[in-house]
Design a protein around this motif. Structure first.
Motif, PDB file in Angstrom:
ATOM      1  N   ASP A  88      41.492  30.875  33.911  1.00  0.00           N
ATOM      2  CA  ASP A  88      42.251  32.004  33.373  1.00  0.00           C
ATOM      3  C   ASP A  88      41.510  33.316  33.622  1.00  0.00           C
ATOM      4  N   GLU A  89      42.271  34.330  33.992  1.00  0.00           N
ATOM      5  CA  GLU A  89      41.724  35.677  34.109  1.00  0.00           C
ATOM      6  C   GLU A  89      42.528  36.594  33.195  1.00  0.00           C
ATOM      7  N   ILE A  90      41.840  37.209  32.238  1.00  0.00           N
ATOM      8  CA  ILE A  90      42.481  38.061  31.223  1.00  0.00           C
ATOM      9  C   ILE A  90      42.095  39.512  31.493  1.00  0.00           C
ATOM     10  N   GLU A  91      43.084  40.375  31.615  1.00  0.00           N
ATOM     11  CA  GLU A  91      42.816  41.790  31.838  1.00  0.00           C
ATOM     12  C   GLU A  91      43.603  42.624  30.824  1.00  0.00           C
ATOM     13  N   TRP A  92      42.911  43.569  30.172  1.00  0.00           N
ATOM     14  CA  TRP A  92      43.544  44.501  29.242  1.00  0.00           C
ATOM     15  C   TRP A  92      43.563  45.887  29.858  1.00  0.00           C
ATOM     16  N   ARG A  93      44.720  46.590  29.708  1.00  0.00           N
ATOM     17  CA  ARG A  93      44.862  47.955  30.183  1.00  0.00           C
ATOM     18  C   ARG A  93      45.450  48.830  29.080  1.00  0.00           C
ATOM     19  N   LEU A  94      45.030  50.094  29.044  1.00  0.00           N
ATOM     20  CA  LEU A  94      45.593  51.086  28.132  1.00  0.00           C
ATOM     21  C   LEU A  94      46.143  52.228  28.962  1.00  0.00           C
ATOM     22  N   ASN A  95      47.471  52.412  28.858  1.00  0.00           N
ATOM     23  CA  ASN A  95      48.152  53.447  29.655  1.00  0.00           C
ATOM     24  C   ASN A  95      47.782  53.325  31.127  1.00  0.00           C
ATOM     25  N   GLU A  96      47.811  52.071  31.605  1.00  0.00           N
ATOM     26  CA  GLU A  96      47.539  51.714  33.006  1.00  0.00           C
ATOM     27  C   GLU A  96      46.089  51.919  33.422  1.00  0.00           C
ATOM     28  N   LYS A  97      45.212  52.228  32.466  1.00  0.00           N
ATOM     29  CA  LYS A  97      43.796  52.347  32.777  1.00  0.00           C
ATOM     30  C   LYS A  97      43.074  51.066  32.379  1.00  0.00           C
ATOM     31  N   HIS A  98      42.248  50.591  33.262  1.00  0.00           N
ATOM     32  CA  HIS A  98      41.521  49.345  33.041  1.00  0.00           C
ATOM     33  C   HIS A  98      40.574  49.478  31.845  1.00  0.00           C
ATOM     34  N   ILE A  99      40.609  48.465  30.934  1.00  0.00           N
ATOM     35  CA  ILE A  99      39.701  48.452  29.778  1.00  0.00           C
ATOM     36  C   ILE A  99      38.659  47.357  29.926  1.00  0.00           C
ATOM     37  N   ALA A 100      39.140  46.107  30.078  1.00  0.00           N
ATOM     38  CA  ALA A 100      38.202  44.976  30.109  1.00  0.00           C
ATOM     39  C   ALA A 100      38.847  43.789  30.807  1.00  0.00           C
ATOM     40  N   VAL A 101      37.975  42.900  31.317  1.00  0.00           N
ATOM     41  CA  VAL A 101      38.429  41.680  31.997  1.00  0.00           C
ATOM     42  C   VAL A 101      37.569  40.519  31.533  1.00  0.00           C
ATOM     43  N   ILE A 102      38.232  39.376  31.283  1.00  0.00           N
ATOM     44  CA  ILE A 102      37.515  38.126  31.039  1.00  0.00           C
ATOM     45  C   ILE A 102      37.799  37.219  32.233  1.00  0.00           C
ATOM     46  N   SER A 103      36.768  36.843  32.954  1.00  0.00           N
ATOM     47  CA  SER A 103      36.928  35.989  34.130  1.00  0.00           C
ATOM     48  C   SER A 103      35.703  35.104  34.267  1.00  0.00           C
ATOM     49  N   GLY A 104      35.960  33.807  34.425  1.00  0.00           N
ATOM     50  CA  GLY A 104      34.852  32.873  34.575  1.00  0.00           C
ATOM     51  C   GLY A 104      33.942  32.808  33.370  1.00  0.00           C
ATOM     52  N   GLY A 105      34.492  33.126  32.186  1.00  0.00           N
ATOM     53  CA  GLY A 105      33.714  33.053  30.959  1.00  0.00           C
ATOM     54  C   GLY A 105      32.885  34.277  30.658  1.00  0.00           C
ATOM     55  N   SER A 106      32.947  35.312  31.515  1.00  0.00           N
ATOM     56  CA  SER A 106      32.169  36.534  31.280  1.00  0.00           C
ATOM     57  C   SER A 106      33.115  37.715  31.074  1.00  0.00           C
ATOM     58  N   ILE A 107      32.625  38.746  30.343  1.00  0.00           N
ATOM     59  CA  ILE A 107      33.411  39.929  30.016  1.00  0.00           C
ATOM     60  C   ILE A 107      32.826  41.128  30.745  1.00  0.00           C
ATOM     61  N   THR A 108      33.687  41.887  31.425  1.00  0.00           N
ATOM     62  CA  THR A 108      33.281  43.141  32.045  1.00  0.00           C
ATOM     63  C   THR A 108      34.151  44.259  31.488  1.00  0.00           C
ATOM     64  N   THR A 109      33.514  45.393  31.181  1.00  0.00           N
ATOM     65  CA  THR A 109      34.238  46.523  30.602  1.00  0.00           C
ATOM     66  C   THR A 109      33.908  47.787  31.380  1.00  0.00           C
ATOM     67  N   ASN A 110      34.683  48.870  31.089  1.00  0.00           N
ATOM     68  CA  ASN A 110      34.357  50.154  31.681  1.00  0.00           C
ATOM     69  C   ASN A 110      34.250  51.203  30.592  1.00  0.00           C
ATOM     70  N   GLY A 111      34.192  52.472  30.953  1.00  0.00           N
ATOM     71  CA  GLY A 111      33.959  53.549  29.993  1.00  0.00           C
ATOM     72  C   GLY A 111      35.043  53.678  28.948  1.00  0.00           C
ATOM     73  N   ALA A 112      36.265  53.217  29.248  1.00  0.00           N
ATOM     74  CA  ALA A 112      37.357  53.335  28.278  1.00  0.00           C
ATOM     75  C   ALA A 112      37.194  52.361  27.120  1.00  0.00           C
TER      76      ALA A 112
END
Length: 424
Positions: A88-112
């Protein structure tokens, strides 16, 4: 002539043959039509079943979940996963801006992804703590795996409140009862959970399973026979408040795809206003606030009767001076700015307990007043005994000071005698 070979019989036989042939053709066409209809229905059914399966696996596509919150609350957007799978790959976006992704058991985020955002690594749920108006917008959850993909959309609207710090403060006198309001409509699929000091579950409502429970035996039984739950509003009533039952209360309102969390800080105050006035004097019972806010609701009670109300939102300012056989008729006034109650031309029958409730989305203020109205107020007997004794003591002290002062003056006025010794 043989009747079987007569011209008339031949014509009848021919007509019957034509009719049978036509009926056969109609039956064949009808059968073919039904066959095509069956095939079309089967295809449509397979398509519907496919969509249903996709919905069960990935959630409701193209359905926007509306979430309304007040600034300072906590909101959780649910993925509806109990556990994320490896592919499973989970991606969250706010107003089409990337917030965070869960992939392969790890979480990556950006400044938002600010400090107030929390992403559940196991379920993919996104929690927004101490929500702000800048957190309003369209949140999208993209789910991808080998079985397909889906998108869930949440429309979050946050209302501003300049007084909000995320916690509603409730001040009560020890021994009183308090009502904590979730201030939301309870829907049939809602689940309400009340907690005390973040670790004790004390009450629960699950409407679809007809569960309405209070757990008053927890925490060494400090809530025993003191918890009451309103199954229609979700309000929690705590009776006979003590220092042990004061503190932080939280309520989780869980809906189909999101959770709203509200917090209440119940504090105990020893303040109890005691007023004593002579009959005929006007008296003001102060609310303790300098100005009511637009969502404040004020209620004054004398003993158990409501005598005045203010509702700023509805523009209502009203006194009920006809209650209790009209003892307050024409003598009650409300300060529209502060909510204070004014009783004019007080009488001895006005003596008793007055209760003030000020409630809003952000705070609850409860105050108690003890009013004593007498025809000719005087000090109690012990004060009458103390005052003469005090006067005598002051008199003695003054006399002593006077004597001492006189002696000092006489001593200063007597000349020093000098004795000269004659030499021998």
């Amino acid at each position: 002539m043989n009747p079987w070979f007569s011209p008339g019989f031949s014509r009848v036989r021919h007509r019957n043959t034509q009719r049978e042939k036509k009926d056969f053709n109609n039956s064949t066409d009808h059968l073919l039509s039904n066959t095509h209809l069956y095939i079309n229905m089967k295809s449509a059914l397979i398509h519907v079943l496919f969509l249903l399966c996709a919905t069960c696996v990935f959630g409701d596509a193209d359905i926007v979940e509306t979430v309304s919150a007040i600034e300072g609350e906590s909101v959780t957007l649910l993925s509806n996963f109990t556990k994320i799978q490896k592919d499973d790959e989970i991606e969250w976006r706010l107003n089409e801006k990337h917030i965070a992704v869960i992939s392969g058991g790890s979480i990556t985020t950006n400044g938002a992804f600010r400090d107030g955002l929390q992403l559940d690594k196991q379920t993919g749920d996104l929690k927004i703590t101490n929500i702000r108006t800048t957190d309003s917008g369209e949140y999208k959850l993209n789910i991808k795996n080998t079985r397909g993909s889906s998108v869930q959309t949440f429309s979050v609207k946050v209302e501003t409140d300049p007084r909000s710090d995320g916690v509603t403060v409730v001040s009560v006198t020890e021994g009183d009862s308090v009502i904590l309001h979730p201030d939301t409509e309870i829907l049939k699929d809602d689940e309400i959970l009340w907690r005390f000091r973040e670790k004790y579950d004390i009450a629960k409502i699950k409407k679809d399973e007809d569960i309405i429970s209070t757990f008053d035996d927890i925490a060494d039984g400090i809530f025993r026979h003191r918890l009451h739950l309103n199954h229609q509003t979700g309000n929690l009533i705590i009776s006979d408040i003590t220092s042990k039952t004061s503190g932080l209360y939280e309520v989780d309102i869980k809906r189909r795809k999101h959770i709203i969390q509200k917090s209440f800080n119940v504090t105990i105050t020893d303040k109890q206003d005691i007023l004593s006035v002579n009959e005929g004097v006007d008296v003001t019972l102060g609310s303790g606030v300098t100005e009511l806010h637009r969502d404040d609701r004020v209620q004054w009670r004398f003993e158990h009767e409501v005598v005045a109300k203010v509702n700023k939102t509805a523009g209502i300012v009203i006194t009920f001076d006809d209650v209790l056989d009209g003892r307050f008729r024409g003598r009650l006034q409300l300060d529209n700015q502060t909510g204070s109650l004014i009783i004019t031309h007080t009488r001895t029958t006005d003596s008793g307990l007055y209760y003030l409730d000020i409630t809003s989305d952000r705070h609850v203020i409860l105050r108690k007043f003890v009013l004593s109205v007498c025809d000719s107020c005087r000090f109690p007997d012990y004060v009458t005994l103390i005052c003469p004794a005090f006067g005598v003591a002051v008199g003695i002290l003054l006399v002593a000071c006077g004597v001492s002062h006189c002696r000092r003056r006489r001593f200063k006025q007597v000349p020093r005698r000098v004795i000269k010794r004659s030499s021998i």
